[in-house]
Enzyme design. Structure first.
Site, PDB file in Angstrom:
ATOM      1  N   ARG A  43       0.784  -1.209   0.000  1.00 19.42           N
ATOM      2  CA  ARG A  43       0.000   0.000   0.000  1.00 19.42           C
ATOM      3  C   ARG A  43       0.831   1.282   0.000  1.00 19.42           C
ATOM      4  O   ARG A  43       0.682   2.114  -0.886  1.00 19.42           O
ATOM      5  CB  ARG A  43      -0.932   0.017   1.227  1.00 19.42           C
ATOM      6  CG  ARG A  43      -1.940   1.154   1.215  1.00 19.42           C
ATOM      7  CD  ARG A  43      -2.780   1.182   2.482  1.00 19.42           C
ATOM      8  NE  ARG A  43      -3.460  -0.087   2.710  1.00 19.42           N
ATOM      9  CZ  ARG A  43      -4.197  -0.340   3.792  1.00 19.42           C
ATOM     10  NH1 ARG A  43      -4.315   0.586   4.727  1.00 19.42           N
ATOM     11  NH2 ARG A  43      -4.793  -1.505   3.919  1.00 19.42           N
ATOM     12  N   HIS A  89      -7.526  -4.513  -7.729  1.00 22.84           N
ATOM     13  CA  HIS A  89      -7.337  -3.841  -6.436  1.00 22.84           C
ATOM     14  C   HIS A  89      -8.627  -3.913  -5.629  1.00 22.84           C
ATOM     15  O   HIS A  89      -9.462  -3.004  -5.693  1.00 22.84           O
ATOM     16  CB  HIS A  89      -6.932  -2.379  -6.685  1.00 22.84           C
ATOM     17  CG  HIS A  89      -6.307  -1.718  -5.488  1.00 22.84           C
ATOM     18  ND1 HIS A  89      -5.037  -2.009  -5.065  1.00 22.84           N
ATOM     19  CD2 HIS A  89      -6.775  -0.789  -4.631  1.00 22.84           C
ATOM     20  CE1 HIS A  89      -4.737  -1.284  -4.006  1.00 22.84           C
ATOM     21  NE2 HIS A  89      -5.780  -0.533  -3.722  1.00 22.84           N
ATOM     22  N   TYR A 132     -18.082  12.569 -12.738  1.00 20.89           N
ATOM     23  CA  TYR A 132     -18.070  13.833 -13.473  1.00 20.89           C
ATOM     24  C   TYR A 132     -16.779  14.052 -14.262  1.00 20.89           C
ATOM     25  O   TYR A 132     -16.723  14.954 -15.088  1.00 20.89           O
ATOM     26  CB  TYR A 132     -18.257  15.013 -12.507  1.00 20.89           C
ATOM     27  CG  TYR A 132     -19.568  14.988 -11.768  1.00 20.89           C
ATOM     28  CD1 TYR A 132     -20.780  14.984 -12.451  1.00 20.89           C
ATOM     29  CD2 TYR A 132     -19.605  14.993 -10.381  1.00 20.89           C
ATOM     30  CE1 TYR A 132     -21.983  14.967 -11.783  1.00 20.89           C
ATOM     31  CE2 TYR A 132     -20.809  14.975  -9.691  1.00 20.89           C
ATOM     32  CZ  TYR A 132     -21.989  14.963 -10.390  1.00 20.89           C
ATOM     33  OH  TYR A 132     -23.186  14.941  -9.729  1.00 20.89           O
TER      34      TYR A 132
END
Length: 824
Positions: A43, A89, A132
């Site tokens: 990570r 993932h 968006y």
């Protein structure tokens, strides 16, 4: 508690409760270690080879697998996030989108890897939702993923063992150094500063060809970080510590200049902020400082940033306050000066390590060597396989009638295959390929194509075998590919490096941190100096800096131009477009007096006091005094001109000094008298000098006259003058190299010769040869003429040794240790 009775089907002991006592401390220790291991390796920390964390690597790989190339249309970010989450993932979509947003932000990465369309946030605001925004791969991401289909890296299973993903990307870009990294793991963290791609690649190429290179050798190519937001780095000791040990710290400053924001009021205009600092944060801290009485003299702070002009933060100063003193307060109490701590922690062979600059470059260079070697092996195997099929096909075409007869008389495909192998001595793949042959391949033209393909395959196989057999050829190929990446994706340096805190580059700011600026500066005589790296400053006295002393070698940069003035006077900056831009000497920082030559790192960059046009550069300085000598200019097309100093418009900040032809530009400008010698150096190493009296002074609108006769395709590369009383002390410095090489990457060869050995000729003639080219040299890259001794510097102002003076005029140069940026 009563025990339930046993049933006939199960023995009684299987129904008894089984309670296992577990030590809480042992369980917590084991669980925490597993969690820490997952955070560190899966990570928070990047791999030192491709500089990517797992989520970033998976994003780029998935976008490549989806075909989201830079020439393809954008797709919704939510689609990319969903594909990454579902296939590679298995974590929250917010974490994936945040990682993708950072890869697309030009203020976070020096070289963005994702091309974002829409609101991807700013330093003060977050991005829009993924539904968006749209995204696709940035051009640089192609260099990170190219070659994945050629077995250049190992693939590992994904989280559910149904798909595979690359363990590391091929990474033709040194992403970890270029884009930096930040992450907090368990018990450790990483925080790496971005760098300039061209500089890092130059250091890596040097390491490829010289594996034993030391850190000092690499620092000639990588002088310091290059932050996406620009600004200035003040003090390089912490940077050098980080390059040695992997840990260090430096201070960053905003780029500021003092302007008249109203006819009667001055203001401080901020055009670049420290890394990760946003304008809203600065304004908030300024308001807090004014309210707490820590800051004084500020009437307003306005953010005028827009997409057309970029960052512009205007801080208005109250009447009666000195802007320079207010600016020092802002540096002390606001984020206009910030610190950056370097902690170069990355995964190497699966283990977290703290790495210095050399170790980071070694890991990437070794990775690229492995990638290119595996790619060459893959291509060699493919071409050998194809050559085997082509040779079998040629055998069939040469005796096609018998091939057809064998196939027609066979009962089935297996029989036909076996008979073809027996009759024509073919292998199994060759026989199968012939059976699948289409009739249109039997034409005469097809045979010619196959023979050409066979020849090409043989040549490619020989080339690949030579690369795999010779380590030096492999390293040369890797170096060439690095140079190609730098030429394709490299950009100029944005961040200015200052050696110490006293080397402030703010207009008129005091040299010492926290010092009080004087209210009024006396109109004392001084000299205005222009450095080789583009810094302007004025001396504290009317004496020119000492030259020729041993201490000069330790100072920063060289003086490429100088002009006498007074502290409250104005001087002109001559540009390559033939313009003279008026500059107030009072706006330039004063260099502190020293026993030897002052350090020019305290100068102000040209961009902060002079507004230049696109592709325009500064070529010299001019005095605007009425009694100053005439100004001589020369252009790349060989034109020379003299302009009288009194011909200065009184109400204009910039004006033309010469009328240029299309494609022409000014290459140099010097103040001369009639008795001085004008000197021109051309790209074919011709030198011509003649008296300045041969060029009559002209008005500003004139175009000048012929100075040197140039051969076809040649240009003037240097222009200077030698006073009549300084001919014996003058030297000529020439630097030659290959004209087609990437600028700033080739050291070339240099020669230093006394000016006296060059015979003078008339104006508009061809001159004499000043430098004999070595092999692989075809042009003069730099030239300089002036009083000895001459000094050379690199792009960051570091000194570069020049060869000793050679009395022979027409001789070759001596190889340099590093590329020369300026001579003075």
């Amino acid at each position: 508690m009563a025990r339930r009775p046993a049933t006939p089907d199960l023995p009684p002991e299987d129904l008894v409760e089984r309670i296992v006592d577990i030590d809480v401390a042992t369980e917590m220790e084991g669980s925490f270690l597993e969690y820490a291991y997952s955070v560190i390796y899966s990570r928070a920390l990047p791999d030192a080879r491709d500089g990517l964390k797992p989520v970033q690597r998976r994003i780029l790989y998935q976008m490549s697998d989806m075909g989201l190339r830079p020439d393809r249309p954008y797709v919704k970010s939510a689609r990319v996030v969903g594909e990454v989450m579902g296939k590679l993932h298995p974590h929250g979509d917010a974490a994936i989108y945040d990682a993708m947003v950072r890869l697309a932000q030009p203020f976070s990465l020096r070289l963005p890897l994702v091309d974002g369309h829409g609101n991807f946030g700013s330093l003060d605001d977050g991005p829009a939702a993924p539904r968006y925004t749209e995204a696709r791969m940035a051009p640089a991401a192609l260099a990170m993923t190219t070659g994945l289909d050629e077995d250049v890296v190992d693939f590992v299973p994904n989280y559910d063992n149904k798909l595979t993903q690359p363990e590391v990307l091929p990474a033709a870009i040194p992403n970890l150094l270029v884009n930096g990294a930040s992450g907090i793991a368990v018990g450790m963290a990483t925080n790496m500063a971005p760098h300039n791609l061209v500089e890092v690649v130059a250091a890596a190429r040097h390491l490829v060809l010289h594996p034993d290179a030391t850190l000092e050798d690499l620092l000639r190519f990588v002088p310091g970080p290059d932050l996406p937001s620009g600004g200035k780095i003040v003090g390089l000791e912490g940077v050098r510590d980080a390059y040695r040990t992997g840990r260090g710290a430096f201070r960053t400053r905003a780029t500021a200049r003092i302007e008249n924001v109203t006819p009667k009021r001055k203001g401080i205009v901020i055009t670049e902020l420290p890394y990760t600092v946003g304008p809203e944060k600065v304004i908030e801290k300024i308001k807090e400082g004014v309210q707490s009485k820590k800051l004084s003299g500020i009437s307003d702070a306005v953010d005028l940033t827009d997409r057309q002009h970029g960052l512009r933060l205007v801080i208005e100063i109250k009447t009666g306050f000195v802007p320079e003193a207010v600016l020092e307060q802002l540096y002390r109490y606001t984020p206009l000066e910030d610190s950056f701590s370097i902690n170069n922690v990355a995964l190497v062979d699966g283990q977290p390590r703290t790495l210095g600059l050399r170790e980071l470059l070694v890991v990437w260079v070794e990775h690229r060597l492995v990638v290119v070697r595996r790619r060459s092996q893959f291509r060699l195997a493919k071409r050998l396989e194809r050559l085997h099929l082509v040779e079998g096909l040629l055998v069939a075409i040469l005796d096609i009638d018998e091939v057809i007869q064998v196939i027609r008389t066979s009962d089935d495909a297996d029989t036909a295959r076996a008979r073809l192998r027996s009759v024509f001595d073919l292998s199994e793949p060759q026989a199968e390929y012939i059976l699948e042959l289409r009739l249109r391949r039997l034409t005469r033209f097809s045979r010619i194509e196959l023979e050409k393909e066979q020849q090409q395959l043989v040549e490619e196989i020989a080339e690949l075998q030579a690369i795999l057999a010779d380590e030096s050829r492999l390293r040369g190929l890797v170096s060439d590919e690095m140079a190609e990446v730098a030429a394709t994706y490299g950009t100029p340096r944005r961040t200015i490096l200052l050696e110490s805190a006293g080397g402030t580059s703010i207009t008129g700011a005091p040299a010492a941190r926290g010092a009080t600026a004087p209210l009024e500066i006396a109109d004392t005589p001084c000299w205005v100096l222009l450095s080789g790296t583009g810094l302007l400053a004025r001396t504290a006295t009317e004496e020119l800096p000492a030259r020729g002393d041993g201490a000069r070698r330790a100072k920063h940069d060289v003086v490429s131009a100088s002009v006498p003035a007074t502290a409250r006077a104005e001087i002109g900056v001559v540009t390559s477009q033939g313009r003279i831009v008026r500059v107030s000497v009072l706006d330039l920082p004063g260099l502190p007096p020293t026993d030897g030559a002052p350090s020019l790192s305290g100068g102000v960059p040209l961009g902060e006091v002079v507004t230049l046009l696109p592709r325009e550069r500064v070529v010299g300085l001019a005095s605007l005094a009425a009694d100053a000598p005439t100004l001589a200019l020369a252009t790349v097309q060989g034109t020379v001109k003299r302009v009288t100093s009194g011909d200065v418009p009184g109400n204009r900040d910039a004006w033309e000094a010469i009328s240029l032809k299309d494609g022409d530009e000014v290459v140099g400008a010097v103040a001369v008298r009639d008795t001085d010698e004008l000197v021109l150096l051309s790209s074919d190493a011709s030198l011509l000098h003649f008296p300045a009296s041969a060029v009559r002074p002209q008005g500003r609108s004139a175009g000048g006259m012929a100075g040197i006769k140039l051969a076809a395709g040649q240009r003037v590369v240097a222009f200077g003058s030698v006073p009549a009383d300084a001919v014996a002390d003058a030297v000529v410095v020439t630097v030659a190299g290959a004209s087609g090489a990437l600028p700033g990457t080739q050291p070339g060869s240099a020669k230093v010769t006394p000016f006296e050995v060059y015979p003078g000729k008339g104006r508009a003639t061809g001159g004499v040869r000043a430098h004999r080219f070595l092999r692989n040299e075809d042009a003069l890259l730099l030239g300089w003429v002036g009083a000895a001794p001459a000094w050379a510097t690199g792009s960051a102002g570091q000194p570069i040794d020049l060869p000793p003076v050679d009395q022979r005029r027409d001789m070759s140069g001596t190889a340099l240790s590093a590329p020369v940026h300026a001579i003075g």
